[in-house]
Enzyme design. Structure first.
Site, short mmCIF file in Angstrom:
data_model
loop_
_atom_site.label_atom_id
_atom_site.label_comp_id
_atom_site.label_asym_id
_atom_site.label_seq_id
_atom_site.Cartn_x
_atom_site.Cartn_y
_atom_site.Cartn_z
N ALA A 176 3.23 -0.65 4.71
CA ALA A 176 2.69 -0.62 6.08
C ALA A 176 2.19 -1.98 6.55
O ALA A 176 2.17 -2.25 7.76
CB ALA A 176 1.59 0.42 6.19
N GLU B 165 12.67 -9.70 1.97
CA GLU B 165 11.90 -8.55 2.45
C GLU B 165 12.68 -7.28 2.09
O GLU B 165 13.89 -7.22 2.26
CB GLU B 165 11.74 -8.64 3.97
CG GLU B 165 11.04 -7.42 4.56
CD GLU B 165 10.90 -7.50 6.09
OE1 GLU B 165 11.28 -8.54 6.68
OE2 GLU B 165 10.42 -6.51 6.67
N ASN C 156 8.09 -5.66 -0.88
CA ASN C 156 8.00 -4.47 -0.04
C ASN C 156 6.54 -4.37 0.37
O ASN C 156 5.71 -3.86 -0.38
CB ASN C 156 8.46 -3.21 -0.79
CG ASN C 156 8.45 -2.00 0.14
OD1 ASN C 156 7.93 -2.06 1.25
ND2 ASN C 156 9.04 -0.91 -0.32
N TYR D 130 11.14 9.04 1.21
CA TYR D 130 11.14 7.91 0.26
C TYR D 130 11.87 8.20 -1.05
O TYR D 130 12.00 7.30 -1.89
CB TYR D 130 9.69 7.48 -0.03
CG TYR D 130 9.02 6.90 1.20
CD1 TYR D 130 9.44 5.68 1.73
CD2 TYR D 130 7.98 7.56 1.84
CE1 TYR D 130 8.86 5.15 2.86
CE2 TYR D 130 7.38 7.04 2.98
CZ TYR D 130 7.82 5.84 3.49
OH TYR D 130 7.24 5.30 4.62
N PRO E 93 0.78 -1.23 0.00
CA PRO E 93 0.00 0.00 0.00
C PRO E 93 0.82 1.28 0.00
O PRO E 93 1.84 1.38 0.67
CB PRO E 93 -0.82 -0.11 1.29
CG PRO E 93 -0.11 -1.11 2.13
CD PRO E 93 0.52 -2.07 1.18
N ASN E 94 0.30 2.22 -0.76
CA ASN E 94 0.83 3.59 -0.87
C ASN E 94 2.11 3.70 -1.68
O ASN E 94 2.60 4.82 -1.92
CB ASN E 94 1.03 4.22 0.53
CG ASN E 94 -0.25 4.28 1.32
OD1 ASN E 94 -1.23 4.84 0.83
ND2 ASN E 94 -0.28 3.68 2.49
N ARG F 38 4.96 11.11 -2.62
CA ARG F 38 4.70 10.77 -1.21
C ARG F 38 5.97 11.02 -0.37
O ARG F 38 6.98 10.33 -0.57
CB ARG F 38 4.33 9.29 -1.14
CG ARG F 38 4.20 8.75 0.26
CD ARG F 38 4.16 7.22 0.27
NE ARG F 38 4.01 6.73 1.61
CZ ARG F 38 4.27 5.48 1.99
NH1 ARG F 38 4.67 4.59 1.11
NH2 ARG F 38 4.11 5.12 3.24
N ARG G 59 13.52 4.63 12.26
CA ARG G 59 12.32 5.47 12.17
C ARG G 59 11.46 5.27 13.43
O ARG G 59 11.97 4.90 14.47
CB ARG G 59 11.59 5.13 10.87
CG ARG G 59 12.45 5.39 9.63
CD ARG G 59 11.70 5.13 8.35
NE ARG G 59 10.55 6.01 8.25
CZ ARG G 59 9.57 5.83 7.35
NH1 ARG G 59 9.61 4.80 6.51
NH2 ARG G 59 8.55 6.67 7.31
N HIS H 162 12.71 -2.83 1.97
CA HIS H 162 12.18 -1.50 2.30
C HIS H 162 13.10 -0.44 1.74
O HIS H 162 14.34 -0.61 1.79
CB HIS H 162 12.06 -1.32 3.82
CG HIS H 162 11.20 -2.34 4.46
ND1 HIS H 162 9.83 -2.31 4.36
CD2 HIS H 162 11.50 -3.46 5.14
CE1 HIS H 162 9.33 -3.36 4.98
NE2 HIS H 162 10.33 -4.09 5.46
C1 DQA Z 1 8.39 1.06 3.64
C2 DQA Z 1 8.49 1.28 5.14
C3 DQA Z 1 7.13 1.13 5.81
O1 DQA Z 1 7.25 1.35 7.21
C4 DQA Z 1 6.14 2.12 5.25
O2 DQA Z 1 4.87 1.92 5.81
C5 DQA Z 1 6.10 2.11 3.77
C6 DQA Z 1 7.33 1.93 3.01
C7 DQA Z 1 9.72 1.36 2.92
O3 DQA Z 1 9.84 0.96 1.77
O4 DQA Z 1 10.59 2.02 3.48
O5 DQA Z 1 5.05 2.35 3.18
O6 DQA Z 1 8.09 -0.31 3.41
#
Ligand code: DQA
Length: 146
Positions: free
Chosen positions: A77, A98, A74, A23, A10-11, A18, A107, A100
């Site tokens: 959230a 995994e 990835n 990011y 998501p997002n 964003r 963070r 990110h």
């Molecule tokens: C994320 C880190 C997560 O905590 C966050 O909710 C994201 C992006 C990252 O790529 O750094 O949406 O996965």
């Protein structure tokens, strides 16, 4: 041909606009390009998917179990909330990386907890968009080691 699923939660479709100070400025389309370039260099195929919906991500993991050799995820959230995604990853035999963009350990404290880590062979975080290329390298290493 070796094939890797790159799954985005998501997002992440909002990347570019964003919170760019966190990011970075790459859109998800730009990140897909980075992945396709690296995949070409590695001589592998990738399936690059995004969904804002937990169930759709789970369906993609189930579908992938027949089709791909590894999964890079990835989960955004959902990383910090989704037992269901963790269970889905545990239900398929492929190696899991995994991923990110950010270093989630530097963070907010809630981002340090990852359900995905309990299903992952390894974790890449904190390298921004380039982390996607690193994750493909890592996933290929896991496939070769199998
Ligand atoms: C994320 C880190 C997560 O905590 C966050 O909710 C994201 C992006 C990252 O790529 O750094 O949406 O996965």
């Amino acid at each position: 041909m070796t094939s890797i699923l790159v799954l985005n939660g998501p997002n992440l479709n909002m990347l570019g606009s964003r919170e760019p100070e966190i990011y970075g400025s790459n859109s998800l389309a730009a990140i897909e390009k980075i992945c396709r370039k690296r995949a070409k260099e590695l001589g592998i195929d990738i399936e690059f998917l995004h969904s804002n919906h937990e169930g759709a991500l789970i369906d993609a993991i189930h579908d992938a179990s027949e089709k791909v050799d590894a999964i890079v995820i990835n989960a955004a959230a959902y990383t910090h909330t989704s037992v269901a995604l963790m269970d889905a990853l545990k239900s398929v035999p492929q190696p899991v990386v995994e991923l990110h963009l950010t270093n989630t350990h530097r963070r907010e404290s809630f981002r340090a907890k990852s359900y995905i880590s309990l299903a992952a062979d390894g974790i890449i975080c904190g390298f921004g968009a380039n982390g996607y290329a690193l994750a493909l390298d890592a996933a290929l290493g896991l496939i070769d080691a199998k």
